[in-house]
Structure formats: C-alpha cells, structure tokens
Design a protein around this motif. Structure first.
Motif, PDB file in Angstrom:
ATOM      1  N   ALA A 193       1.327 -30.832 -60.359  1.00 27.01           N
ATOM      2  CA  ALA A 193       1.408 -32.079 -59.600  1.00 27.01           C
ATOM      3  C   ALA A 193       2.867 -32.515 -59.451  1.00 27.01           C
ATOM      4  CB  ALA A 193       0.591 -33.161 -60.302  1.00 27.01           C
ATOM      5  N   GLY A 194       3.651 -32.297 -60.491  1.00 28.69           N
ATOM      6  CA  GLY A 194       5.067 -32.635 -60.413  1.00 28.69           C
ATOM      7  C   GLY A 194       5.821 -31.788 -59.398  1.00 28.69           C
ATOM      8  N   GLU A 195       5.431 -30.510 -59.277  1.00 28.62           N
ATOM      9  CA  GLU A 195       6.073 -29.636 -58.294  1.00 28.62           C
ATOM     10  C   GLU A 195       5.837 -30.150 -56.877  1.00 28.62           C
ATOM     11  OE1 GLU A 195       4.469 -25.788 -58.976  1.00 28.62           O
ATOM     12  OE2 GLU A 195       5.161 -25.718 -61.051  1.00 28.62           O
ATOM     13  N   LEU A 196       4.611 -30.584 -56.591  1.00 30.71           N
ATOM     14  CA  LEU A 196       4.304 -31.091 -55.253  1.00 30.71           C
ATOM     15  C   LEU A 196       5.074 -32.392 -54.967  1.00 30.71           C
ATOM     16  CD1 LEU A 196       0.460 -30.436 -55.075  1.00 30.71           C
ATOM     17  CD2 LEU A 196       2.290 -29.157 -53.954  1.00 30.71           C
ATOM     18  N   ARG A 197       5.158 -33.261 -55.969  1.00 33.81           N
ATOM     19  CA  ARG A 197       5.910 -34.505 -55.785  1.00 33.81           C
ATOM     20  C   ARG A 197       7.391 -34.214 -55.546  1.00 33.81           C
ATOM     21  NH1 ARG A 197       3.333 -39.201 -56.908  1.00 33.81           N
ATOM     22  NH2 ARG A 197       1.273 -39.048 -57.884  1.00 33.81           N
ATOM     23  N   LEU A 198       7.930 -33.215 -56.242  1.00 40.21           N
ATOM     24  CA  LEU A 198       9.324 -32.837 -56.046  1.00 40.21           C
ATOM     25  C   LEU A 198       9.548 -32.312 -54.635  1.00 40.21           C
ATOM     26  CD1 LEU A 198      12.145 -32.444 -57.269  1.00 40.21           C
ATOM     27  CD2 LEU A 198      11.405 -30.173 -58.032  1.00 40.21           C
ATOM     28  N   ARG A 199       8.583 -31.534 -54.127  1.00 40.41           N
ATOM     29  CA  ARG A 199       8.716 -31.018 -52.762  1.00 40.41           C
ATOM     30  C   ARG A 199       8.760 -32.162 -51.759  1.00 40.41           C
ATOM     31  NH1 ARG A 199       7.015 -29.712 -47.978  1.00 40.41           N
ATOM     32  NH2 ARG A 199       7.083 -27.573 -47.197  1.00 40.41           N
ATOM     33  N   VAL A 200       7.885 -33.155 -51.945  1.00 41.41           N
ATOM     34  CA  VAL A 200       7.870 -34.308 -51.047  1.00 41.41           C
ATOM     35  C   VAL A 200       9.195 -35.059 -51.129  1.00 41.41           C
ATOM     36  CG1 VAL A 200       6.780 -36.537 -50.587  1.00 41.41           C
ATOM     37  CG2 VAL A 200       5.372 -34.535 -51.121  1.00 41.41           C
ATOM     38  N   ALA A 201       9.727 -35.191 -52.357  1.00 43.88           N
ATOM     39  CA  ALA A 201      10.983 -35.912 -52.534  1.00 43.88           C
ATOM     40  C   ALA A 201      12.150 -35.191 -51.875  1.00 43.88           C
ATOM     41  CB  ALA A 201      11.260 -36.113 -54.023  1.00 43.88           C
ATOM     42  N   LEU A 202      12.095 -33.861 -51.869  1.00 44.36           N
ATOM     43  CA  LEU A 202      13.192 -33.069 -51.296  1.00 44.36           C
ATOM     44  C   LEU A 202      13.021 -32.805 -49.806  1.00 44.36           C
ATOM     45  CD1 LEU A 202      13.701 -30.442 -54.150  1.00 44.36           C
ATOM     46  CD2 LEU A 202      15.106 -32.452 -53.653  1.00 44.36           C
ATOM     47  N   GLN A 203      11.894 -33.236 -49.246  1.00 40.83           N
ATOM     48  CA  GLN A 203      11.640 -33.007 -47.825  1.00 40.83           C
ATOM     49  C   GLN A 203      12.774 -33.597 -46.993  1.00 40.83           C
ATOM     50  OE1 GLN A 203       8.561 -31.478 -47.011  1.00 40.83           O
ATOM     51  NE2 GLN A 203       9.437 -31.104 -44.997  1.00 40.83           N
ATOM     52  N   GLY A 204      13.340 -32.777 -46.143  1.00 39.66           N
ATOM     53  CA  GLY A 204      14.435 -33.222 -45.290  1.00 39.66           C
ATOM     54  C   GLY A 204      15.800 -32.901 -45.843  1.00 39.66           C
ATOM     55  N   ASP A 205      15.889 -32.645 -47.148  1.00 41.54           N
ATOM     56  CA  ASP A 205      17.181 -32.303 -47.752  1.00 41.54           C
ATOM     57  C   ASP A 205      17.478 -30.809 -47.698  1.00 41.54           C
ATOM     58  OD1 ASP A 205      17.533 -34.952 -48.376  1.00 41.54           O
ATOM     59  OD2 ASP A 205      16.693 -34.764 -50.392  1.00 41.54           O
ATOM     60  N   ALA A 206      16.470 -30.013 -47.370  1.00 47.95           N
ATOM     61  CA  ALA A 206      16.641 -28.563 -47.294  1.00 47.95           C
ATOM     62  C   ALA A 206      15.711 -28.031 -46.223  1.00 47.95           C
ATOM     63  CB  ALA A 206      16.328 -27.911 -48.642  1.00 47.95           C
ATOM     64  N   PRO A 207      16.029 -26.869 -45.645  1.00 45.14           N
ATOM     65  CA  PRO A 207      15.128 -26.273 -44.646  1.00 45.14           C
ATOM     66  C   PRO A 207      13.732 -26.066 -45.221  1.00 45.14           C
ATOM     67  CG  PRO A 207      17.239 -25.129 -44.688  1.00 45.14           C
ATOM     68  CD  PRO A 207      17.238 -26.052 -45.860  1.00 45.14           C
ATOM     69  N   ARG A 208      12.711 -26.241 -44.378  1.00 41.29           N
ATOM     70  CA  ARG A 208      11.329 -26.098 -44.833  1.00 41.29           C
ATOM     71  C   ARG A 208      11.060 -24.729 -45.421  1.00 41.29           C
ATOM     72  NH1 ARG A 208       6.421 -27.536 -41.061  1.00 41.29           N
ATOM     73  NH2 ARG A 208       5.460 -26.413 -42.780  1.00 41.29           N
ATOM     74  N   VAL A 209      11.638 -23.691 -44.829  1.00 37.91           N
ATOM     75  CA  VAL A 209      11.377 -22.346 -45.325  1.00 37.91           C
ATOM     76  C   VAL A 209      11.907 -22.190 -46.747  1.00 37.91           C
ATOM     77  CG1 VAL A 209      13.518 -21.379 -44.355  1.00 37.91           C
ATOM     78  CG2 VAL A 209      11.536 -19.882 -44.786  1.00 37.91           C
ATOM     79  N   GLY A 213       0.152 -18.765 -48.778  1.00 37.04           N
ATOM     80  CA  GLY A 213       1.522 -19.162 -49.092  1.00 37.04           C
ATOM     81  C   GLY A 213       2.529 -18.395 -48.248  1.00 37.04           C
ATOM     82  N   LEU A 214       2.280 -17.108 -48.052  1.00 41.42           N
ATOM     83  CA  LEU A 214       3.157 -16.300 -47.204  1.00 41.42           C
ATOM     84  C   LEU A 214       3.045 -16.722 -45.744  1.00 41.42           C
ATOM     85  CD1 LEU A 214       2.538 -12.794 -48.821  1.00 41.42           C
ATOM     86  CD2 LEU A 214       4.517 -14.290 -49.142  1.00 41.42           C
ATOM     87  N   LEU A 215       1.840 -17.111 -45.325  1.00 36.35           N
ATOM     88  CA  LEU A 215       1.672 -17.595 -43.954  1.00 36.35           C
ATOM     89  C   LEU A 215       2.433 -18.896 -43.712  1.00 36.35           C
ATOM     90  CD1 LEU A 215      -2.072 -16.842 -43.118  1.00 36.35           C
ATOM     91  CD2 LEU A 215      -0.028 -15.756 -42.154  1.00 36.35           C
ATOM     92  N   ARG A 216       2.523 -19.749 -44.756  1.00 35.77           N
ATOM     93  CA  ARG A 216       3.335 -20.962 -44.608  1.00 35.77           C
ATOM     94  C   ARG A 216       4.790 -20.609 -44.336  1.00 35.77           C
ATOM     95  NH1 ARG A 216       0.043 -23.002 -48.711  1.00 35.77           N
ATOM     96  NH2 ARG A 216       1.536 -22.375 -50.312  1.00 35.77           N
ATOM     97  N   LEU A 217       5.284 -19.578 -45.012  1.00 35.82           N
ATOM     98  CA  LEU A 217       6.658 -19.130 -44.754  1.00 35.82           C
ATOM     99  C   LEU A 217       6.782 -18.621 -43.322  1.00 35.82           C
ATOM    100  CD1 LEU A 217       7.492 -17.191 -48.054  1.00 35.82           C
ATOM    101  CD2 LEU A 217       8.085 -19.542 -47.454  1.00 35.82           C
ATOM    102  N   PHE A 218       5.764 -17.894 -42.870  1.00 40.62           N
ATOM    103  CA  PHE A 218       5.763 -17.384 -41.500  1.00 40.62           C
ATOM    104  C   PHE A 218       5.789 -18.526 -40.497  1.00 40.62           C
ATOM    105  CE2 PHE A 218       3.061 -15.616 -37.925  1.00 40.62           C
ATOM    106  CZ  PHE A 218       4.100 -14.924 -37.328  1.00 40.62           C
ATOM    107  N   SER A 219       5.028 -19.605 -40.789  1.00 39.67           N
ATOM    108  CA  SER A 219       5.004 -20.751 -39.874  1.00 39.67           C
ATOM    109  C   SER A 219       6.369 -21.440 -39.823  1.00 39.67           C
ATOM    110  CB  SER A 219       3.931 -21.756 -40.305  1.00 39.67           C
ATOM    111  OG  SER A 219       4.299 -22.418 -41.501  1.00 39.67           O
ATOM    112  N   ASP A 220       7.114 -21.418 -40.927  1.00 35.04           N
ATOM    113  CA  ASP A 220       8.445 -22.019 -40.942  1.00 35.04           C
ATOM    114  C   ASP A 220       9.418 -21.238 -40.064  1.00 35.04           C
ATOM    115  OD1 ASP A 220       7.534 -23.902 -42.746  1.00 35.04           O
ATOM    116  OD2 ASP A 220       8.188 -22.756 -44.503  1.00 35.04           O
ATOM    117  N   ILE A 221       9.177 -19.930 -39.958  1.00 36.61           N
ATOM    118  CA  ILE A 221      10.088 -19.072 -39.193  1.00 36.61           C
ATOM    119  C   ILE A 221       9.730 -19.059 -37.708  1.00 36.61           C
ATOM    120  CG2 ILE A 221      10.893 -16.690 -38.926  1.00 36.61           C
ATOM    121  CD1 ILE A 221      10.356 -16.353 -41.965  1.00 36.61           C
TER     122      ILE A 221
END
Length: 264
Positions: free
Chosen positions: A40-56, A112-120
């Motif tokens: 749960a902490g990992e997901l919250r960290l991702r939300v907090a970092l959204q916009g500070d780094a490329p989605r991929v 999870g790999l498809l999410r990376l594909f969607s970012d590209i």
C-alpha cells in the motif's frame, strides 16, 4: 553446496491444509500484513511522485519493487510454513534467491509489462486492448499464473528455476486439480475486491468511511494471500517426487534450518 535429496515420510495434502493454519497461522498473517502495508505504501509513493518523473520510469520502478516485495513475502511465508519459528527470522531475506524469484515474477507479470508498453506507445496499446488478440493475452496470462504457481517453492526451497516449477504444476493430474482452482479463485477474489473498492469509494461521502473500506479490503486480501500460500505449499509437498539420486543446489540451513522434502 550439493546435497543428495532423500525421501521423507509423505504428509497428506489435507493434513497440511488443516494443520498449517493451526500451527503457524498467526505468524503467516503477521508477515503477510507487513508486506501488504508495504505494498500500500508503494502505491501511495507512486501517486506522490506522479508528475515528477516520466510515467514509464514510475511504472518500471513499481514493477521491479512490487516483484521483489512479492518475492520477499513468499520467502517469509515459506520460512514459516517450512518449519521456521520466529517472525524476525522469517523476514530475514535471502537476497540471491529473492532476486531470482523477483526477476521471474516481473517477467511473468504480463499486465505490468503491458503498462510499460502503454507508456511507450499508447495508440498501439489501445489497439491491442480492443482487438480480439487481447482475449488470447488474458488466457495466456491465466495459463502462466497456473504454470508458475509453484515457482516460489522451486526457487526458494529447492534453489531451482522456472523449468522445475512447470514440471511440478504439470506433473500429476491431482496437482493440477489442487493448483488451478487456487489460482483462478485468487484472481477472482482480487478482481472482486478491486471492483468493490471502486464502486464503494465513489459513493461514500466521508473520508473516514473511505479509510475503513481500504482497511477492510487490505485485511481480506491478507487473509486470501495466506490461504493461497498454505494451499500452494500443500500442493507442492504433494507434487511428483524426484528420483532418489537426484541432486540439487540447496542452502536450507540458510533458509529454514532443515533439508527440504519436496513430495512431488
């Protein structure tokens, strides 16, 4: 160190399924709760970092960290199930084997790999999602979940790899009947929980109620993961037995303090 595998008396599948929760259920719940909170902490960290780094970059980091966390969680649960006593010793990581298992879990995480594909390439990703090929992807993913369901035991308990996991899951019809329903029901419960949270959170006006829903979903997921671990461990112990002269690289003094007895 190479150690010759010796046969030990077989413990029945039902004896393990019934006995393990009674013998070590609270320890399994404790270690699983630790990793559920970490997830749960990992997901919250991702939300907090959204916009500070490329989605991929964020999605790649989430895939890697999530896979390693899942591998470490399996390591802790298998230490408990395989005879470990204390929670601190269960949480002690075997970095080499956790790294191997985490790498395979990342490779096998199709979505999870498809999410990376969607970012590209989002257009190509959308085209795949709406095409008939997506049904084949989903079926292939379900098969991989089944085929690799015993991978944590193959790597963490035996020091072996993906080939061993596939042989275990396909070795006996009884093993298939024990593993496949667990995989399907586990995915179904997770999907229902996700949908329940989405539907419920959209209708609750109070923040405190939203928190209660999230806590309830986390606890249900913890219980489900513990039950899955017990059932898959029991299926592993009842899988096809290796030849008496078969040898393997093991380090169980480093893992659970005793030799493994994979009853396959």
């Amino acid at each position: 160190m190479m150690i010759e595998l010796t046969e030990q008396p077989r413990t029945s599948w039902w004896t393990l399924v019934r006995g393990k929760p009674a013998a070590c259920g609270w320890r399994l719940l404790a270690v699983q709760l630790v990793f559920a909170v970490a997830g749960a902490g990992e997901l919250r960290l991702r939300v907090a970092l959204q916009g500070d780094a490329p989605r991929v970059v964020l999605d790649l980091a989430l895939l890697v960290v999530g896979s390693l966390t899942a591998a470490w969680s399996w390591s802790a649960k298998l230490r408990v199930l395989d005879g470990g006593r204390g929670i601190p010793s269960a949480l002690r990581p075997d970095l080499r084997r956790i790294g191997r298992l985490g790498g395979w879990l990342a490779v096998l995480d199709v979505f999870g790999l498809l999410r990376l594909f969607s970012d590209i390439d989002i257009d190509a990703y959308v085209g795949l999602v709406v095409s008939p090929l997506m049904n084949a992807v989903r079926l292939g993913y379900l098969y991989l979940l089944f085929a690799a369901a015993l991978l944590p035991m193959a790597i963490l308990l035996e020091g072996r790899g993906i080939g061993r996991a596939f042989r275990l899951s396909h070795g006996r019809g009884l093993t298939v009947l024990r593993v496949l329903p667990v995989v399907l029901l586990s995915g179904l419960v997770t999907s229902v929980l996700q949908q329940w949270q989405i539907m419920t959170l959209g209708t609750l006006p109070e923040v405190s109620s939203i928190g209660l829903v999230q806590v309830a979903a986390l606890l249900i997921e913890v219980l489900k993961d513990v039950l899955v671990a017990v059932l898959l461990y029991a299926a592993y112990r009842g899988a096809e037995r290796p030849q008496r002269n078969e040898t393997q690289e093991v380090g169980l003094a480093d893992f659970s303090g005793r030799l493994p007895a994979p009853e396959h």
